[in-house]
Design an enzyme around this catalytic site. Structure first.
Site, mmCIF file in Angstrom:
data_model
loop_
_atom_site.group_PDB
_atom_site.id
_atom_site.type_symbol
_atom_site.label_atom_id
_atom_site.label_comp_id
_atom_site.label_asym_id
_atom_site.label_seq_id
_atom_site.Cartn_x
_atom_site.Cartn_y
_atom_site.Cartn_z
ATOM 1 N N THR B 56 -66.383 5.407 94.537
ATOM 2 C CA THR B 56 -65.312 4.872 95.396
ATOM 3 C C THR B 56 -65.653 5.030 96.867
ATOM 4 O O THR B 56 -65.462 4.126 97.674
ATOM 5 C CB THR B 56 -63.978 5.600 95.128
ATOM 6 O OG1 THR B 56 -63.758 5.647 93.733
ATOM 7 C CG2 THR B 56 -62.826 4.902 95.819
ATOM 8 N N CYS B 57 -66.175 6.171 97.230
ATOM 9 C CA CYS B 57 -66.489 6.432 98.633
ATOM 10 C C CYS B 57 -67.509 5.424 99.151
ATOM 11 O O CYS B 57 -67.381 4.891 100.252
ATOM 12 C CB CYS B 57 -67.032 7.845 98.812
ATOM 13 S SG CYS B 57 -65.937 9.130 98.174
#
Lengths: 169, 170
Positions: B56-57
């Site tokens: 996600t990051c």
């Protein structure tokens, strides 16, 4: 180090992201690796780094193993693995930067369990690198028994490098 | 104890590897970022995330801030800082991969000081990722005071702490 030649290597759970030959750019799902289950009946070279992407690790330690992995395996080593205190995503990205594919297993000891079990945990808080780090070392494990231990006494790579390990095989 | 709007942003020493436009591939020597001294008199956006190189990051949170960095600065923001618990070497490698090119400072909270001071730390030891991570959040710090704070209730998502959310709050 808490283990010496002749001892049984400790059972610890590490994590890693497996290499996917069909989709090498993919960020696969993390898997757990229990050292006893994964190393039983095998000859393993395991080397530890204080940190992925750090200068000595990146310029001196890792490249030696990348260069000699074929030779290590031709001498009967089944698994060549690198363990670091970083998480599995960072270890995977670092391994990818060397294009190791699945030649070298990039393992994470982010919780510090293996470091503690081996007595090689180090604290990087003073350098602002966090409390869970590993001392640089290499071990050769044969069917779970330790047959070589090389813990680096100072900065740099000598007894824990690929050349030192090759000389012992 | 958790950070809230109106609080003084805590004084914490973070580390980062500065970007050198003349030598972008270089691994610069880490510098200290003092959230007190370096934020004084400035409008700063700080966003935190669980880890560099994580799905996600990497896919959602950081790239959006890189893309919107200029728009954010056009609204009077002096500094954009991304904080994570990884060390400076890992963050520097990630910044290069994500083509940050100096638009955002990627600062390391490897010792967990910011996480503890703000109550925004995340224990990911069940995932084998250590106990001193940061949860996903975005803060606007105006001359040392917290003017805006959004903390994700699910740290795997970017719902309230993304670049667009911050732009809307400026």
């Amino acid at each position: 180090m808490a283990v010496k030649i002749g001892d049984v290597f400790p059972d610890a759970v590490l994590t890693y992201i497996p290499y996917d030959a069909h989709n090498p750019e993919a960020c696969g799902l993390p898997q757990r690796l229990a050292t006893h289950e994964a190393f039983r009946g095998k000859k393993v070279v395991l080397f530890a780094v204080p940190g992925a992407f750090t200068p000595t690790c990146s310029e001196e330690h890792m490249p030696g193993y990348v260069e000699h992995v074929g030779e290590l395996k031709s001498r009967g080593v089944d698994i060549v693995a690198c363990v670091g205190p970083n998480d599995q995503f960072v270890m995977h990205a670092w391994g990818r930067s060397y294009k190791v594919k699945d030649d070298i297993l990039m393992l994470s000891d982010a919780n510090g369990d293996l470091g503690r079990a081996l007595g090689v945990a180090s604290d990087g808080t003073a350098q602002r690198m966090g409390p869970v780090r590993l001392t640089r070392f290499a071990v050769v494990i044969d069917d779970l028994r330790v047959v070589y231990v090389g813990v680096e006494p100072v900065r740099g790579v000598s007894v824990s490098g690929a050349d030192a390990v090759l000389a012992k095989l | 104890m958790s950070l809230k709007v109106g609080d003084e942003f805590p004084q914490v020493l973070l580390k980062y590897a500065p970007y050198d436009a003349a030598n972008p591939g270089a691994c610069a020597a880490p510098q200290v970022l003092d959230t007190n001294n370096d934020f004084a008199g400035k409008k700063v956006v700080v966003f935190g995330l669980p880890g560099a190189f994580t799905p996600t990051c990497s896919a959602q949170h950081l790239p959006a801030f890189v893309a919107k960095a200029d728009a954010i600065k056009a609204k009077g923001v002096d500094l954009i800082v991304c904080v994570a618990s990884n060390d400076t070497f890992v963050l520097d490698a990630w910044a290069k991969q994500e083509n940050v090119n100096g638009k955002i400072i990627l600062a390391s909270d490897a010792n967990g000081d910011l996480g503890r001071a703000t109550g925004l730390s995340l224990d990911l030891s069940k995932l084998g990722m250590g106990s001193q991570r940061l949860t996903r959040f975005a803060v606007i710090v105006d001359n040392g005071k917290v003017a805006h704070l959004s903390v994700e209730s699910n740290p795997s998502e970017v719902a309230v702490s993304g670049a667009d959310n911050v732009l809307a709050a400026l």
